[in-house]
Scaffold this active site. Structure first.
Site, PDB file in Angstrom:
ATOM      1  N   HIS A  71      20.202 -16.978 -24.975  1.00 13.35           N
ATOM      2  CA  HIS A  71      21.494 -18.010 -24.478  1.00 13.35           C
ATOM      3  C   HIS A  71      21.002 -18.628 -23.076  1.00 13.35           C
ATOM      4  O   HIS A  71      21.373 -19.632 -22.779  1.00 13.35           O
ATOM      5  CB  HIS A  71      22.645 -17.219 -24.392  1.00 13.35           C
ATOM      6  CG  HIS A  71      23.038 -16.921 -25.713  1.00 13.35           C
ATOM      7  ND1 HIS A  71      22.704 -15.518 -26.498  1.00 13.35           N
ATOM      8  CD2 HIS A  71      23.902 -17.416 -26.679  1.00 13.35           C
ATOM      9  CE1 HIS A  71      23.303 -15.430 -27.704  1.00 13.35           C
ATOM     10  NE2 HIS A  71      23.918 -16.741 -27.801  1.00 13.35           N
TER      11      HIS A  71
ATOM     12  N   HIS B  37      27.912 -24.625 -33.533  1.00 13.27           N
ATOM     13  CA  HIS B  37      26.828 -23.821 -33.089  1.00 13.27           C
ATOM     14  C   HIS B  37      26.151 -22.835 -33.912  1.00 13.27           C
ATOM     15  O   HIS B  37      24.991 -22.517 -34.118  1.00 13.27           O
ATOM     16  CB  HIS B  37      27.120 -23.093 -31.500  1.00 13.27           C
ATOM     17  CG  HIS B  37      26.361 -21.960 -30.995  1.00 13.27           C
ATOM     18  ND1 HIS B  37      25.487 -22.569 -29.879  1.00 13.27           N
ATOM     19  CD2 HIS B  37      25.823 -20.958 -31.310  1.00 13.27           C
ATOM     20  CE1 HIS B  37      24.687 -21.424 -29.418  1.00 13.27           C
ATOM     21  NE2 HIS B  37      25.009 -20.370 -30.586  1.00 13.27           N
ATOM     22  N   GLU B  38      27.041 -21.920 -34.505  1.00 17.12           N
ATOM     23  CA  GLU B  38      26.950 -20.922 -35.097  1.00 17.12           C
ATOM     24  C   GLU B  38      26.115 -21.363 -36.712  1.00 17.12           C
ATOM     25  O   GLU B  38      25.337 -20.729 -36.943  1.00 17.12           O
ATOM     26  CB  GLU B  38      27.898 -19.733 -35.519  1.00 17.12           C
ATOM     27  CG  GLU B  38      28.591 -19.134 -34.366  1.00 17.12           C
ATOM     28  CD  GLU B  38      27.219 -18.185 -33.773  1.00 17.12           C
ATOM     29  OE1 GLU B  38      26.310 -17.851 -34.241  1.00 17.12           O
ATOM     30  OE2 GLU B  38      27.318 -18.212 -32.490  1.00 17.12           O
TER      31      GLU B  38
END
Length: 677
Positions: A449, A361-362
């Site tokens: 998010h 994800h990062e």
């Protein structure tokens, strides 16, 4: 980004591509006898700028800078541009020009909403006033004003504005912040703010969980196969490096020399080393264990993007990144800061955030920045976070690791809340209590998010369908959606991100853009195309695309990888001791149609005394540009990106980095350097 300037005046609209999807004529074509090279594709785009100015919402006083260019195997091409207005950068001014296989203009995708028309570009509020306004709303501690730049903000109604960058820390005192604030240059009102540091978990979730719970390397040799036992992933293979002075280092020569380091309260982040190349014991007591998970996850991420999407490194330049573990104390988050990915140790320093989907994800935030530059507010912010969840999930599946098997839950292994709950649920985002299953606009003042929910929900429905997948996924319109498989769904999303998404992308625009991607990859009105239509409708994102009734077009060939504007030399070169020490390292540049006034030169040198060094960039014609002239503190290294005005230079040929040591007693190593046009 490589930049070429074309003279002003243009427009935007998509000529049948913005509000729907035109039948892609190139899908059934046989292709040209000879594919265009980068220069030919750029020439097409430049002609389109002159002939179709109204397609990019042009205005008098603008200039356009070409960036990445994608050339499809059937000859179509897609050129990304940024713009300036009366010499000022335009936020939201990016656009993409599309050409068909015969070189004809095939439309444009444009970020800004309207042409720019300003009476003047003289601000009524000073830079100092803008900085003061930006600071008033900063949550946390401001440590520095990194920049205050006069721009045109064209994301909504074009206006003159200041873009202020404040560096500091968030309210938790640990998470770094690189907050951008847009301040109206006439009224002083704050228009928008967002942070360049992309965290895995929203601040309020971290707070809720808290309430619940009780050195640069010397010259290296070829890859050394090692093993490691991680906290999360168990026993895994690792590619490492045997250092010149003996121990192994957690640096991966087979994946762009990406390295993994551990934070120390005294010494910053130092590369992990081991004597026998067997790393970690699976517990937090051994600081290498979390490093194993991060190093392994970074390698799996590299392999996924290279093997599936043919992209070597997130910037397409074959360069790895630095993964940093053991950040802070009880730090229950992970983040991408634009250069590195950093992981805290989580609840009670016992649950490091190094799960495969969190690592993926990062790092995927860096991919999104490189490909489309998606913003971080409104829809673009939600799509930004959805992209990272989508690829984090795909990376977790691709690893096929029994200790952390693939699923559509994000961060379930980090146990933020102490009860095994994940951070997010792609199949029904609202299960986390905050995210949205269905699209709505305008959004409340929500974290990206949470507004990622419709994008995540769309992807799950496209991949697995509303029933029959790992979990049932209720639709917003009570429809039944049949999935096409996660691999096909991910390729469609990547293609749209690469070729069609712009910085201000909305969910309404993502629908036609993913439909075009489906047509590019699998044919117009095929099963995949129809599934994209159904999945977007199922999350309340309608469109004006026509209902498919006729026969589908044959699937085209998969698009080739993007030609890179990056060139580097990663050969480690010892720097002889001074006062006459001197070394030169070459990079050969080719296929660049023009040079740029913002040539980015990244230099990485290990040397105990940078004040001994003089570093010059040497152009192909012998012109020298000084980058570093005996400045910097002692016991340090040079790890910096310099900007050089090389607009007068011929870009193609051999460029050199010259390093001279002007004092005795200290030596060092040129580890790598790169050019970005």
């Amino acid at each position: 980004m490589r930049r070429t300037l074309a003279s002003a005046g243009a427009v935007a609209l998509t000529l049948g591509l913005g509000n729907g999807v035109a039948t892609p004529a190139h899908a059934a074509a046989t292709g040209p006898d000879r594919l265009p090279d980068r220069a030919a594709a750029l020439a097409r785009a430049e002609r389109a700028l002159s002939a179709h100015r109204s397609a990019i919402r042009a205005a008098t006083g603008e200039k356009y800078a070409a960036g990445r260019i994608i050339i499809d195997p059937l000859g179509a091409s897609h050129a990304r541009y940024e713009r300036t207005y009366r010499g000022l950068p335009v936020r939201g001014g990016d656009f993409i020009l599309h050409s068909d296989a015969s070189g004809r203009f095939a439309g444009a995708d444009v970020a800004q909403a309207a042409p720019i028309s300003l009476p003047d570009v003289t601000p009524r509020k000073s830079s100092a006033q803008a900085v003061a306004a930006a600071k008033r709303g900063f949550r946390g501690e401001v440590k520095a004003v990194a920049a205050s730049t006069l721009i045109v903000d064209a994301v909504r109604t074009p206006r003159l504005a200041w873009r202020v960058r404040l560096d500091g820390t968030r309210p938790d005192g640990q998470t770094p912040s690189k907050e951008n604030v847009i301040v109206d240059a006439r009224t002083g009102a704050v228009l928008e703010r967002w942070d360049e540091v992309r965290v895995a978990i929203p601040d309020e979730q971290v707070a809720a969980a808290a309430a619940i719970r009780s050195a640069p390397l010397a010259a290296a040799e070829p890859p050394a196969p090692g093993t490691g036992r991680g906290v999360i992933n168990g026993m895994v293979p690792l590619d490492t490096t045997r250092t010149q002075y003996g121990p192994y280092a957690l640096q991966d020569p087979s994946r762009g020399n990406g390295l993994t380091c551990t934070f120390s309260a005294i010494s910053g982040c130092f590369t992990l080393e081991d004597k026998d190349n067997a790393w970690g014991d699976g517990t937090q007591a051994d600081r290498a264990s979390a490093g194993v998970d991060a190093h392994y996850g970074t390698a799996v991420t590299w392999d996924y993007f290279k093997d599936v999407h043919r992209r070597s490194g997130i910037r397409g330049n074959d360069r790895g990144i630095r993964s940093q573990v053991h950040y802070g104390s009880n730090y229950a988050n992970a983040f991408w800061d634009g250069e590195n990915v950093t992981f805290g140790d989580g609840r009670d320093n016992a649950h490091p955030l190094v799960a495969l989907d969190v690592v993926g994800h990062e790092i995927s935030h860096g991919l999104t920045d490189s490909l489309a530059g998606l913003g971080y507010n409104d829809d673009s912010g939600g799509l930004n976070e959805a992209t990272s969840d989508i690829f984090g999930t795909m990376i977790e599946y691709s690893a096929n690791n029994s200790e952390d098997p693939g699923d559509y839950e994000i961060g379930e292994e980090v146990d933020l809340f102490g009860d095994g709950r994940p951070l997010r649920y792609m199949y029904q985002p609202s299960l986390d209590g905050r995210s949205f299953d269905c699209y709505q606009f305008p959004w409340p003042d929500y974290d990206p998010h949470y507004t990622s929910g419709p994008g995540n929900h769309f992807f799950y429905l496209l991949a697995e369908g509303s029933s029959g997948g790992p979990q049932p996924s209720p639709t917003c319109n009570d429809s039944i959606v049949t999935g096409i498989g996660r691999d096909s769904a991910a390729k469609i999303w990547f293609r749209a991100l690469d070729a069609y998404f712009r910085s201000t992308e909305t969910y309404y625009q993502a629908r036609p853009d993913t439909l075009r991607a489906a047509a590019d990859l699998y044919g117009y009105c095929g099963a995949e195309y129809k599934a994209v239509q159904a999945a977007w409708s199922a999350v309340n994102v309608p469109g004006s695309d026509a209902v498919c009734t006729g026969p589908d077009s044959p699937p085209p060939v998969e698009p080739p990888p993007v030609q890179s504007n990056y060139f580097d030399n990663t050969t480690r070169t010892p720097i002889p001791d001074g006062p006459a020490g001197r070394v030169e390292s070459p990079i050969t540049v080719s296929r660049q149609p023009s040079s740029t006034s913002t040539l980015r030169v990244h230099v990485l040198i290990s040397h105990s005394e940078p004040p001994d060094l003089v570093v010059d960039l040497i152009a192909p014609d012998g012109t020298a540009y000084n980058l570093h002239n005996r400045q910097g503190g002692y016991y340090d290294s040079i790890d910096r990106t310099y900007t050089v005005d090389a607009s007068s230079e011929q870009p193609n040929g051999v460029w050199k980095l010259r390093v001279m040591d002007k004092s005795s007693r200290d030596t060092g190593t040129l580890l790598s350097w790169s050019l970005q046009f």
